[in-house]
Design an enzyme around this catalytic site. Structure first.
Site, PDB file in Angstrom:
ATOM      1  N   GLN A 137      77.048  22.616  57.102  1.00 30.86           N
ATOM      2  CA  GLN A 137      77.659  23.666  56.273  1.00 30.86           C
ATOM      3  C   GLN A 137      77.331  25.057  56.832  1.00 30.86           C
ATOM      4  OE1 GLN A 137      76.113  22.649  52.435  1.00 30.86           O
ATOM      5  NE2 GLN A 137      77.864  21.344  51.915  1.00 30.86           N
ATOM      6  N   GLU A 138      76.132  25.222  57.402  1.00 26.59           N
ATOM      7  CA  GLU A 138      75.760  26.496  58.020  1.00 26.59           C
ATOM      8  C   GLU A 138      76.641  26.766  59.237  1.00 26.59           C
ATOM      9  OE1 GLU A 138      71.671  26.566  58.988  1.00 26.59           O
ATOM     10  OE2 GLU A 138      70.988  26.470  56.909  1.00 26.59           O
ATOM     11  N   LEU A 139      76.909  25.701  60.024  1.00 22.81           N
ATOM     12  CA  LEU A 139      77.760  25.867  61.203  1.00 22.81           C
ATOM     13  C   LEU A 139      79.173  26.289  60.785  1.00 22.81           C
ATOM     14  CD1 LEU A 139      78.209  25.619  64.254  1.00 22.81           C
ATOM     15  CD2 LEU A 139      78.712  23.184  63.910  1.00 22.81           C
TER      16      LEU A 139
END
Length: 837
Positions: free
Chosen positions: A2-4
């Site tokens: 999700q951060e990517l």
């Protein structure tokens, strides 16, 4: 994952830069989800299969990040080098690190705002180049850094090339600067420049597509500009280039759009900057207040000196401060000295360096032209030399043409001399410090090394033997004050070019003194009664100044001074006779006889001086006449003769083609301002008008008064005519008529109450006119803006005054009125003039 996804989203929507590091994995495996990356990703999907939409986002993010060029670290054996490369790359890609300006940037902000205002012009889309000029240590680089930080992010790219002067001289330094510029702007290290010419081509081709901010710091050669910013066409629209330099020649003409001259700090700024370094606060402590002011005064508003000396004196006792200040009077601070000496070392040749050292020791505060004469006599090509020193910020020339120099630059020059022979005074090329000169003259230890000596004492304080100068065979420059010399003057150097001796104690210049090479003799406040008993031929003498010589009764014979250009005999109270040989001074430019209160008249030969530009007679109380021969002085530009007995202005003065400034008979100013008043002064309003009134056919608005006709009318008898006409034409057949004819008396009445009363019948409450005279041409005499009256006068001989007066008066005419009336008058006048010829 999700951060990517969020990182990729910021890259797409906000333009954030993403630099992936592929640690132990090939980018293609990330892009296609193969290999170990693919296996791990599939396991993640199997454990998280509730949201198919998120799974697609994750996959797309991997695809996109795998396609971004980044760092691939497959070999883990040298991770420290990999980390170093990554940090360096990230730093340059972000380019968000501001340059260090100063711990205490006192006075920087106001100067930054001034320069930003120059950069933010209406021509904002044009490429603009600004030069920042000033002496070393004045803060050019500091201010440039602050500007770079403040506005740099407003551009697509920016680059600050520091210390160009130093880098340029290093091996491959020229190509390094070009590569550095490419690296800063395009964030790449792959471009390698083989030679400077190929670098120019690359920069020209690539920079034109970007709006950039480029700062070129410390430029000292034109080749540096050619290599780094060849022309404005190299850069994209709206680019800004800032050049800092000590050499104004670098930023002359159309090389730049604007030049900003960096000025020294004022007292308040100086105190604050010094205090931050000396006390770590904004103002001095009470015990050090006076010493701080002395240090600040010595520093002369130079930030470099304030910072260096403040840091040096930090946490020292008061007695140490006093000791340091005394030492600075003899030996400047080494750090400041080295910084300032860069400008001296950069001079082109030895003559420029010699000129600088001579000015530092002898000529500060002197007239630039006088110094040029003296130094040219020494073979130094002073015109170009002084110009270069001014361009390099080493010397200044003020609005009175006086040479100046920052005190620290003066001390730097004197230190250059001192450090070559710190202990043996007699081997120094110039001696300026009183104690040193007293030692050398008292001990008679002077040598051939000495080229200049200055010694200033209280009047008659010391007497030396002339033998003290016997071994100073190369002495060029000698300046004395309050000094007596006893003995044979044959011991003084034959090479003397400048003799400046305030309070010269002898009644005449000694015969045995060889003066053949002297360019300037300045003997102010002397005891001279007779300048020379036996004249020598002095072909090199350009300046003779005997001002305030209270016993001088007559000038010398000028026959042996064929090249004299400046004669100053100011305030010689007993001077009553000027030699008729003054007419032999065919190259004289200036004669100053101010306050010679015993002088009765000028020899007629003085009017034959065709080269003379300035004649000063102010304060010559009993000089009562200027001859009409004044017009022979065809170069005369300035005539100052106020506070004299002269009451009559010679008419020939108006015929002068060169006269620019006059102070005479109570009139003072530029000729265009003074001539109208002088003309009026010739006119007496008591006489009657003698003329024949004629009205040329077809010109009812123009009345012609012909002075050559014999009929006469009184002023009152033509009042009806004067109230109806709009233009008055007066034709005079000769200048003799101008000086005596009653026609001009009528013109004077145009300012009188009589004409005011006449004008009321034509619905003019008052008419104020200015008089303009032109010979054989149009003359227009304007009234106020509301007045409809004008006067025209024709004379038989051309004179310079008319052109000046017409130009100034016509500028005041109402444009609409002149457009409707002036053209017909002008055409008529042209025809009249043609017929007369």
């Amino acid at each position: 994952m999700q951060e990517l996804v969020k990182i990729i989203e910021c890259r797409r929507t906000m333009g954030h830069m993403v630099l992936p590091v592929f640690y132990g994995v090939d980018p293609s495996e990330v892009r296609h989800q193969t290999g170990d990356v693919g296996n791990v990703f599939r396991k993640l999907l199997n454990n998280y299969d509730e949201n198919e939409y998120e799974a697609i986002e994750w996959k797309n993010a991997l695809v996109e990040v795998g396609g971004i060029a980044g760092f691939v670290v497959l070999n883990h054996r040298n991770e420290s080098e990999d980390i170093k490369d990554i940090v360096e790359k990230v730093t340059h890609l972000l380019d968000k690190t501001d340059l260090f300006v100063a711990d205490n940037p006192v006075g920087v902000e106001s100067r930054v705002l001034d320069i930003i205002q120059l950069l933010d012009t209406p021509l904002s889309n044009d490429v603009l180049i600004l030069g920042m000029w000033g002496m070393g240590g004045i803060g050019k680089t500091t201010i440039a850094k602050a500007i770079y930080n403040k506005v740099g992010r407003d551009f697509e790219a920016r680059s600050f090339l520091a210390n160009i002067r130093e880098v340029w001289e290093q091996e491959a330094g020229q190509m390094y600067l070009q590569e550095h510029l490419i690296y800063d702007i395009f964030k790449e290290t792959t471009t390698k420049i083989q030679n400077i010419e190929s670098g120019k081509s690359i920069l020209k081709e690539r920079l034109c597509h970007k709006r950039v901010l480029l700062v070129l710091d410390d430029v000292n050669k034109l080749d540096q500009l050619k290599a780094l910013c060849g022309s404005r066409t190299w850069f994209g629209s709206g680019s800004r280039i800032i050049i800092t330099t000590r050499d104004k020649h670098i930023i002359r003409g159309n090389r730049v759009n604007q030049v900003y001259n960096i000025k020294e700090m004022d007292e308040r700024e100086s105190i604050e900057l010094f205090s931050w370094h000396a006390f770590k606060q904004a103002s001095p402590t009470k015990d050090f207040a006076e010493s701080s002011r002395n240090i600040v005064k010595y520093s002369g508003g130079l930030p470099l000196a304030l910072e260096v000396l403040g840091s040096y004196l930090f946490d020292r006792e008061v007695f140490e401060w006093k000791c340091v200040l005394e030492k600075l009077k003899r030996i400047p601070n080494d750090e400041v000295h080295k910084k300032l000496k860069i400008s001296y070392d950069g001079l082109n040749d030895d003559t420029e360096k010699e000129i600088f050292l001579d000015i530092a020791c002898f000529f500060i505060g002197m007239d630039r032209n006088d110094v040029i004469h003296i130094l040219n006599g020494c073979g130094f090509f002073a015109e170009i030399g002084i110009s270069i020193l001014v361009e390099r910020s080493l010397v200044t020339v003020d609005d009175k043409n006086k040479l100046g120099m920052h005190d620290l630059l003066r001390d730097m020059g004197r230190e250059i001399i001192r450090e070559k022979s710190p202990k043996e005074l007699e081997k120094r090329c110039r001696l300026w410090f009183n104690e040193d000169v007293l030692d050398v003259l008292s001990e008679q230890t002077g040598t051939q090394a000495v080229e200049g000596v200055v010694l200033k004492l209280t009047p008659n304080a010391k007497c030396f033997s002339t033998k003290a100068f016997e071994n100073m065979k190369k002495l060029r420059l000698l300046q004395l004050a309050g000094v007596q010399l006893d003995g044979d003057f044959k011991y003084l150097s034959r090479n003397l070019r400048w003799l400046c001796w305030n309070g010269f104690p002898l009644t005449c210049i000694p015969t045995k003194f060889d003066q053949g090479k002297l360019v300037s003799i300045e003997l102010e406040n002397s005891n001279i009664k007779l300048v020379w008993k036996e004249m020598q031929m002095m072909e090199n003498l350009k300046i003779l100044n005997l001002s305030h010589s209270r016993y001088l009764t007559k000038t010398p014979d000028f026959s042996n001074l064929p090249n004299l250009e400046k004669l100053v005999l100011k305030d010689c109270p007993r001077l009553s006779e000027i030699s008729h040989t003054i007419g032999h001074l065919h190259k004289i430019l200036m004669i100053n006889l101010k306050d010679c209160i015993s002088l009765r008249n000028l020899p007629r030969t003085i009017y034959t001086l065709k080269s003379l530009k300035t004649l000063i007679l102010s304060g010559c109380l009993i000089v009562d006449e200027l001859e009409e021969d004044l017009e022979q002085m065809e170069s005369l530009t300035i005539l100052l003769a106020d506070n004299t007995a002269i009451t009559k202005v010679p008419f020939s003065l108006l015929r002068s083609k060169t006269i620019g400034y006059i102070s005479l008979c109570g009139y003072n100013g530029y000729s265009r301002e003074v001539f109208p008043s002088i003309i009026r002064s010739w006119i007496s309003p008591t006489n009657n008008l003698s003329s024949l009134v004629q009205t040329p056919a077809g010109m009812s608005s123009l009345v012609s008064l012909d002075a050559s006709k014999s009929s006469s009318h009184s002023l009152s008898s033509i009042s009806d005519v004067l109230t109806k006409v709009q233009s008055l034409l007066v034709e005079c057949g000769s200048e003799l008529q101008l000086s005596r004819d009653a026609i001009l008396d009528a013109l004077s009445a145009t300012n009188s109450k009589e004409l005011e009363s006449i004008a009321t019948t034509s619905q003019e409450s008052a008419v104020k006119t200015s008089t303009l005279i032109e010979c054989c041409g149009q003359v227009h005499i304007s009234a106020t803006k509301k007045s409809q009256k004008s006067l025209l006068i024709q004379m038989g001989t051309n004179c310079k005054a008319a052109d000046i007066l017409k130009e100034s008066i016509l500028q005041d005419l109402d444009s609409d009125y002149f457009a409707s009336k002036g053209s017909s008058l002008f055409n008529y006048w042209q025809q009249k003039s043609a017929n007369a010829k």
